[in-house]
Design an enzyme around this catalytic site. Structure first.
Site, PDB file in Angstrom:
ATOM      1  N   GLU A 139       0.853  -1.221   0.001  1.00  0.00           N
ATOM      2  CA  GLU A 139       0.005  -0.047  -0.220  1.00  0.00           C
ATOM      3  C   GLU A 139       0.974   1.418   0.003  1.00  0.00           C
ATOM      4  OE1 GLU A 139      -3.430   2.308   2.478  1.00  0.00           O
ATOM      5  OE2 GLU A 139      -2.930   0.336   3.179  1.00  0.00           O
ATOM      6  N   GLU A 316      -6.125  -3.281  12.764  1.00  0.00           N
ATOM      7  CA  GLU A 316      -5.639  -3.954  11.669  1.00  0.00           C
ATOM      8  C   GLU A 316      -6.726  -4.961  11.570  1.00  0.00           C
ATOM      9  OE1 GLU A 316      -4.025  -2.401   9.635  1.00  0.00           O
ATOM     10  OE2 GLU A 316      -3.145  -1.014  11.257  1.00  0.00           O
ATOM     11  N   GLU A 338     -10.117   4.118   6.250  1.00  0.00           N
ATOM     12  CA  GLU A 338      -9.168   4.445   7.406  1.00  0.00           C
ATOM     13  C   GLU A 338     -10.052   5.313   8.457  1.00  0.00           C
ATOM     14  OE1 GLU A 338      -6.600   3.059   8.087  1.00  0.00           O
ATOM     15  OE2 GLU A 338      -5.872   2.347   6.220  1.00  0.00           O
TER      16      GLU A 338
END
Length: 467
Positions: A139, A316, A338
């Protein structure tokens, strides 16, 4: 690679759907000290919206695959080797126009072999070697350093991976999904195969090869199915893993109870090493952490340290649904995964400890860092309209202010309707790459509220002044 002195801005308004899709990705890695050979087999097709147009024109669009610092060995289309003279290879891409005969079939196969040098990869993106361990960070645009690919989050594919390496140096071989098989070779090497049945964008791909110890546990899902939990660390860190595993189990149970989200694979793995170049990464089924976010021991760790481990492990894990199963269409939508996931981990930490203290801590972060960002030259919306370098947008605005925008939706709708909106969002877009607008639309549909005005929070920079 030559330095680009004239970087170009990328704009949200210019977004276009990919001309091609990748349904299945098969990768074979042959890890060696001097180089690594990567073979990919991609099952591809035209985007459905392209098919009729291409049939009318009797031609197909150019296929442009992203690739950086790759040595191209060969390309084969439907098992027919392509002449390199027909390929356009630049420092950042591989381009060619497939034969029009692909219009006669739903899919076609593209086989590419490349050579990369992880030991020389100082970008720490893609596949690199650090302290005698292979590790990935894909990412946002790291996968293009592994092989030529459509390196964009709205291209989701089912992955199968074969990894081969020296057994003595790299006894542990990991990738996403469930392990299918493993074995030894006569030359002191060994191999393992992995399969992730859930389609994902390539930024969630992960590979780890190294000499690591495994600490194991188990979680029993609400449905009664067990999940094997495996935390891989260096030998000297084995005594610091228990709290992270207990935090993981609490997060898995909480997500079932509060959001109705059950884990989907047979195994959940965390790799924690002190030379991982980021804090943590939510790769599907194989999270990679820096040890600062995972290891905890009562004799050396402060209360704040324990809180950090619990919060990051949960964050996560929560990405498994808010980011992996439902991902972002483009990188302008980063807060979709996010901001939403920060809200989820804040709520989890509030339920595990003191909600009042947690709220004070979160607001202090906003006042100390995000308000300053909003008031300065780096001010940008939760969903930016443009960027030059994507990595610059991993900010407190996208994460923490994005979480506050989600929290306002939770307040406006109430907990019950917000949960129904989330259920609709996860159910409708499972396996898809979507936008912040899609998320808000689900909340509108459930609540019958007009949130047109509310959506300005996503596009307007700065801290509002209230009177």
């Amino acid at each position: 690679m030559k330095e680009n002195h004239n970087p170009k801005a990328i704009y949200l308004k210019d977004y276009q759907k990919p001309a091609y899709l990748i349904d299945k990705t098969e990768l074979r890695f042959y890890l060696n000290e001097d180089n690594t050979r990567v073979q990919s087999r991609l099952v591809m097709r035209l985007h459905p919206e392209q098919v009729e147009k291409c049939k009318e024109l009797k031609q197909v669009p150019e296929l442009e695959l992203n690739g950086v610092e790759l040595e191209l060995v060969s390309v084969a289309l439907n098992e027919k080797l392509l002449n390199k003279e027909t390929l356009q290879v630049s420092e950042e891409s591989l381009r060619f126009t497939p034969v029009t005969s692909i219009l006669e079939n739903d899919t076609f196969t593209l086989e590419i072999e490349t050579i990369i040098k992880p030991h020389e990869n100082t970008a720490l993106e893609g596949l690199y070697v650090s302290k005698a361990m292979y590790c990935t960070q894909c990412e946002a645009h790291g996968f293009r350093r592994i092989t030529y690919y459509l390196d964009r989050p709205d291209v989701m594919s089912e992955f199968k991976v074969y990894v081969e390496a020296d057994q003595e140096q790299y006894p542990v071989l990991l990738s996403n999904g469930n392990q299918m098989d493993s074995g030894k070779l006569e030359n002191g090497r060994h191999w393992a195969t992995w399969h992730d049945p859930f389609k994902k964008p390539c930024y969630l791909f992960a590979l780890v090869a190294g000499n690591l110890e495994c600490v194991e546990d188990e979680f029993i899902r609400e449905s009664g199915r067990p999940v094997a939990l495996k935390l891989y660390v260096e030998k000297h860190d084995v005594d610091k893993c228990d709290y992270a595993l207990q935090s993981l189990k609490r997060a898995m149970r909480w997500d079932e109870e509060v959001f109705g989200r059950e884990y989907d694979l047979d195994i959940y793995m965390i790799v924690a090493v002190n030379h991982f170049n980021m804090g943590a990464m939510e790769n599907k089924g194989l999270n990679i952490f820096n040890t600062s976010c995972v290891l905890a021991n009562p004799s050396t760790t402060t209360d704040m340290g324990f809180e950090r481990v619990e919060g990051v492990v949960a964050h996560e894990y929560f990405h498994n649904w808010s980011g992996n199963r439902v991902t972002c269409r483009d990188w302008f939508q980063l807060s979709l995964k996010e901001g939403f996931t920060v809200f989820r981990d804040e709520e989890f930490s509030s339920d595990m400890g003191s909600r009042t203290v947690k709220r004070i801590d979160d607001v202090n972060i906003l006042r100390s860092f995000q308000f300053k960002e909003d008031a300065g030259p780096m001010a940008h919306p939760v969903r930016p309209a443009s960027y030059i370098e994507m990595n610059n947008f991993y900010t407190v605005t996208v994460y923490n202010k994005g979480a506050e925008v989600v929290r306002m939706l939770h307040t406006l709708l109430g907990a019950e309707q917000f949960r129904k909106g989330c259920d609709l969002y996860f159910g409708r877009y499972d396996g898809q790459a979507v936008t912040c607008d899609d998320f808000v639309a689900c909340m509108e549909e459930i609540s019958n509220k007009d949130l047109t005005q509310f959506k300005r929070w996503y596009s307007q920079a700065g801290t509002p002044q209230l009177k």
